[in-house]
Design a protein around this motif. Structure first.
Motif, mmCIF file in Angstrom:
data_model
loop_
_atom_site.group_PDB
_atom_site.id
_atom_site.type_symbol
_atom_site.label_atom_id
_atom_site.label_comp_id
_atom_site.label_asym_id
_atom_site.label_seq_id
_atom_site.Cartn_x
_atom_site.Cartn_y
_atom_site.Cartn_z
ATOM 1 N N THR A 49 -10.431 26.098 0.299
ATOM 2 C CA THR A 49 -10.389 25.490 1.626
ATOM 3 C C THR A 49 -9.096 24.696 1.693
ATOM 4 O O THR A 49 -8.758 23.983 0.745
ATOM 5 C CB THR A 49 -11.606 24.581 1.905
ATOM 6 O OG1 THR A 49 -11.706 23.604 0.881
ATOM 7 C CG2 THR A 49 -12.881 25.391 1.980
ATOM 8 N N ALA A 50 -8.373 24.839 2.797
ATOM 9 C CA ALA A 50 -7.059 24.210 2.864
ATOM 10 C C ALA A 50 -6.687 23.886 4.300
ATOM 11 O O ALA A 50 -7.101 24.566 5.231
ATOM 12 C CB ALA A 50 -6.007 25.146 2.263
ATOM 13 N N ASN A 51 -5.891 22.846 4.434
ATOM 14 C CA ASN A 51 -5.200 22.534 5.670
ATOM 15 C C ASN A 51 -3.840 23.195 5.526
ATOM 16 O O ASN A 51 -3.018 22.755 4.743
ATOM 17 C CB ASN A 51 -5.079 21.024 5.828
ATOM 18 C CG ASN A 51 -4.231 20.633 7.004
ATOM 19 O OD1 ASN A 51 -3.725 21.461 7.752
ATOM 20 N ND2 ASN A 51 -4.049 19.337 7.169
ATOM 21 N N ILE A 52 -3.596 24.247 6.255
ATOM 22 C CA ILE A 52 -2.368 25.027 6.073
ATOM 23 C C ILE A 52 -1.272 24.513 6.993
ATOM 24 O O ILE A 52 -1.445 24.449 8.204
ATOM 25 C CB ILE A 52 -2.628 26.527 6.340
ATOM 26 C CG1 ILE A 52 -3.636 27.060 5.332
ATOM 27 C CG2 ILE A 52 -1.317 27.300 6.301
ATOM 28 C CD1 ILE A 52 -4.011 28.507 5.534
ATOM 29 N N MET A 53 -0.154 24.166 6.382
ATOM 30 C CA MET A 53 1.049 23.821 7.138
ATOM 31 C C MET A 53 1.988 25.028 7.140
ATOM 32 O O MET A 53 2.463 25.435 8.171
ATOM 33 C CB MET A 53 1.740 22.611 6.504
ATOM 34 C CG MET A 53 0.883 21.344 6.539
ATOM 35 S SD MET A 53 0.384 20.877 8.198
ATOM 36 C CE MET A 53 1.924 20.342 8.886
ATOM 37 N N GLU A 54 2.220 25.575 5.957
ATOM 38 C CA GLU A 54 3.057 26.763 5.815
ATOM 39 C C GLU A 54 2.703 27.432 4.497
ATOM 40 O O GLU A 54 2.458 26.763 3.496
ATOM 41 C CB GLU A 54 4.535 26.380 5.806
ATOM 42 C CG GLU A 54 5.454 27.558 5.614
ATOM 43 C CD GLU A 54 6.922 27.153 5.480
ATOM 44 O OE1 GLU A 54 7.187 25.969 5.203
ATOM 45 O OE2 GLU A 54 7.769 28.035 5.622
ATOM 46 N N TYR A 55 2.635 28.742 4.536
ATOM 47 C CA TYR A 55 2.404 29.524 3.318
ATOM 48 C C TYR A 55 3.326 30.726 3.428
ATOM 49 O O TYR A 55 3.196 31.523 4.359
ATOM 50 C CB TYR A 55 0.938 29.951 3.230
ATOM 51 C CG TYR A 55 0.533 30.420 1.855
ATOM 52 C CD1 TYR A 55 -0.241 29.635 1.032
ATOM 53 C CD2 TYR A 55 0.943 31.664 1.386
ATOM 54 C CE1 TYR A 55 -0.612 30.066 -0.228
ATOM 55 C CE2 TYR A 55 0.584 32.097 0.126
ATOM 56 C CZ TYR A 55 -0.189 31.299 -0.672
ATOM 57 O OH TYR A 55 -0.545 31.733 -1.914
ATOM 58 N N PRO A 56 4.278 30.872 2.515
ATOM 59 C CA PRO A 56 5.323 31.894 2.672
ATOM 60 C C PRO A 56 4.785 33.329 2.585
ATOM 61 O O PRO A 56 3.678 33.570 2.100
ATOM 62 C CB PRO A 56 6.274 31.607 1.513
ATOM 63 C CG PRO A 56 5.472 30.841 0.526
ATOM 64 C CD PRO A 56 4.423 30.100 1.293
ATOM 65 N N ILE A 57 5.604 34.253 3.021
ATOM 66 C CA ILE A 57 5.250 35.669 3.028
ATOM 67 C C ILE A 57 4.948 36.145 1.608
ATOM 68 O O ILE A 57 5.663 35.807 0.666
ATOM 69 C CB ILE A 57 6.361 36.503 3.707
ATOM 70 C CG1 ILE A 57 5.863 37.898 3.994
ATOM 71 C CG2 ILE A 57 7.639 36.482 2.911
ATOM 72 C CD1 ILE A 57 6.723 38.635 5.002
ATOM 73 N N HIS A 58 3.835 36.878 1.473
ATOM 74 C CA HIS A 58 3.397 37.341 0.163
ATOM 75 C C HIS A 58 2.391 38.476 0.343
ATOM 76 O O HIS A 58 2.001 38.814 1.458
ATOM 77 C CB HIS A 58 2.760 36.198 -0.639
ATOM 78 C CG HIS A 58 1.477 35.708 -0.057
ATOM 79 N ND1 HIS A 58 1.411 34.919 1.072
ATOM 80 C CD2 HIS A 58 0.184 35.915 -0.426
ATOM 81 C CE1 HIS A 58 0.154 34.652 1.365
ATOM 82 N NE2 HIS A 58 -0.626 35.260 0.478
ATOM 83 N N PHE A 59 1.980 39.044 -0.754
ATOM 84 C CA PHE A 59 0.908 40.040 -0.761
ATOM 85 C C PHE A 59 0.208 39.956 -2.099
ATOM 86 O O PHE A 59 0.690 39.313 -3.034
ATOM 87 C CB PHE A 59 1.454 41.462 -0.492
ATOM 88 C CG PHE A 59 2.347 41.991 -1.581
ATOM 89 C CD1 PHE A 59 1.852 42.859 -2.542
ATOM 90 C CD2 PHE A 59 3.685 41.638 -1.640
ATOM 91 C CE1 PHE A 59 2.669 43.350 -3.538
ATOM 92 C CE2 PHE A 59 4.515 42.132 -2.634
ATOM 93 C CZ PHE A 59 4.004 42.995 -3.586
ATOM 94 N N HIS A 60 -0.961 40.582 -2.188
ATOM 95 C CA HIS A 60 -1.712 40.613 -3.441
ATOM 96 C C HIS A 60 -2.572 41.863 -3.469
ATOM 97 O O HIS A 60 -2.701 42.562 -2.461
ATOM 98 C CB HIS A 60 -2.561 39.346 -3.637
ATOM 99 C CG HIS A 60 -3.131 38.793 -2.382
ATOM 100 N ND1 HIS A 60 -4.219 39.342 -1.729
ATOM 101 C CD2 HIS A 60 -2.746 37.739 -1.618
ATOM 102 C CE1 HIS A 60 -4.491 38.635 -0.647
ATOM 103 N NE2 HIS A 60 -3.605 37.668 -0.547
ATOM 104 N N ASP A 61 -3.139 42.134 -4.615
ATOM 105 C CA ASP A 61 -3.909 43.367 -4.821
ATOM 106 C C ASP A 61 -5.387 43.205 -4.495
ATOM 107 O O ASP A 61 -6.166 44.119 -4.746
ATOM 108 C CB ASP A 61 -3.770 43.852 -6.268
ATOM 109 C CG ASP A 61 -2.355 44.316 -6.580
ATOM 110 O OD1 ASP A 61 -1.674 44.812 -5.664
ATOM 111 O OD2 ASP A 61 -1.929 44.184 -7.741
ATOM 112 N N ASP A 62 -5.793 42.077 -3.971
ATOM 113 C CA ASP A 62 -7.200 41.809 -3.704
ATOM 114 C C ASP A 62 -7.449 41.672 -2.207
ATOM 115 O O ASP A 62 -6.525 41.522 -1.418
ATOM 116 C CB ASP A 62 -7.639 40.538 -4.426
ATOM 117 C CG ASP A 62 -7.488 40.672 -5.938
ATOM 118 O OD1 ASP A 62 -7.813 41.749 -6.464
ATOM 119 O OD2 ASP A 62 -7.043 39.709 -6.578
#
Length: 173
Positions: free
Chosen positions: A38-51
Motif C-alpha cells: 500500500t503506498a501513496n504514489i508521487m512518482e514511480y518511473p517506467i518499468h516492467f516485470h515478469d509478474d
C-alpha cells in the motif's frame, strides 16, 4: 523507488537496467508467492516485470501510463498490469492510497497452465459490474489477511489469490 511512501513492504523491489528502462524483479517472502504493497504514489518511473500486478485505488486518484496509453485511476478503480507490460505511475492533484498486489506468475502457472498467456482487462466504466465488486472484495480479504498475519495467514493469502485468478480468468479476459 522514487517518492513513494509505503505502509508495508515496498522496499522489496530489485531493479536492473535493460536499456533505458528498469526491469523490476519482485522478491517474495519464502512460502508466500504474493506481495501486497500500500503506498501513496508521487512518482514511480517506467518499468516492467515478469509478474501480474493488480492495482486497486483505495483513496484519491493516481496517474498510470501503460504502454502508449495514459489513464487516471480513481477511488475504487482496479487495473490489471499483465506480465512484461511497460508502465509507470504519477500523482494527480489528489492525495492517493493505492494497493498493489503482485503475484508470482511462475508459482501460479503451475496451477493454471495458460495463465502466462492470458491477458486481463478491467472496464471501469460499468460501476454496477458484479464481477468488479467481487474483485474488490477478494482484494480486501487478501489485504486484511496480510495485515492480520495470524497463524497460517500465508495459506489464506494463497487461497485468496487463487480466488482472484479464478475471477480474472472467468470475467476479465
Amino acid at each position: 523507488m522514487k517518492n513513494i511512501r509505503s505502509d508495508t513492504n515496498i522496499g522489496l523491489h530489485n531493479t536492473e537496467r535493460e536499456g533505458a528502462m528498469l526491469k523490476e524483479k519482485n522478491i517474495y517472502k519464502e512460502g508466500l508467492p504474493v506481495k501486497v504493497i500500500t503506498a501513496n504514489i508521487m512518482e514511480y518511473p517506467i518499468h516492467f516485470h515478469d509478474d501480474i500486478e493488480v492495482v486497486y485505488v483505495l483513496e484519491g486518484s493516481v496517474g498510470l501510463k501503460n504502454g502508449y496509453y495514459s489513464y487516471v485511476l480513481n477511488q475504487g478503480d482496479i487495473f490489471i498490469l499483465n506480465d512484461r507490460e511497460i508502465h509507470s505511475f504519477n500523482h494527480t492533484d489528489q492525495p492517493n492510497m493505492v494497493m498493489m498486489l503482485q503475484m508470482d506468475l511462475a508459482f501460479f502457472s503451475k496451477y493454471y497452465g495458460n495463465l502466462k498467456n492470458s491477458f486481463f482487462v478491467t472496464d471501469m466504466k460499468d460501476e454496477d459490474d458484479e464481477s468488479l465488486e467481487a474483485l474488490r472484495n477478494i482484494l480486501g480479504r487478501i489485504m486484511l489477511d496480510i495485515l492480520d498475519k495470524g497463524y497460517g495467514y500465508e495459506y489464506k493469502v494463497i487461497e485468496g489469490t487463487h480466488n482472484l485468478i479464478a475471477n480474472l480468468l472467468a470475467n476479465f479476459q
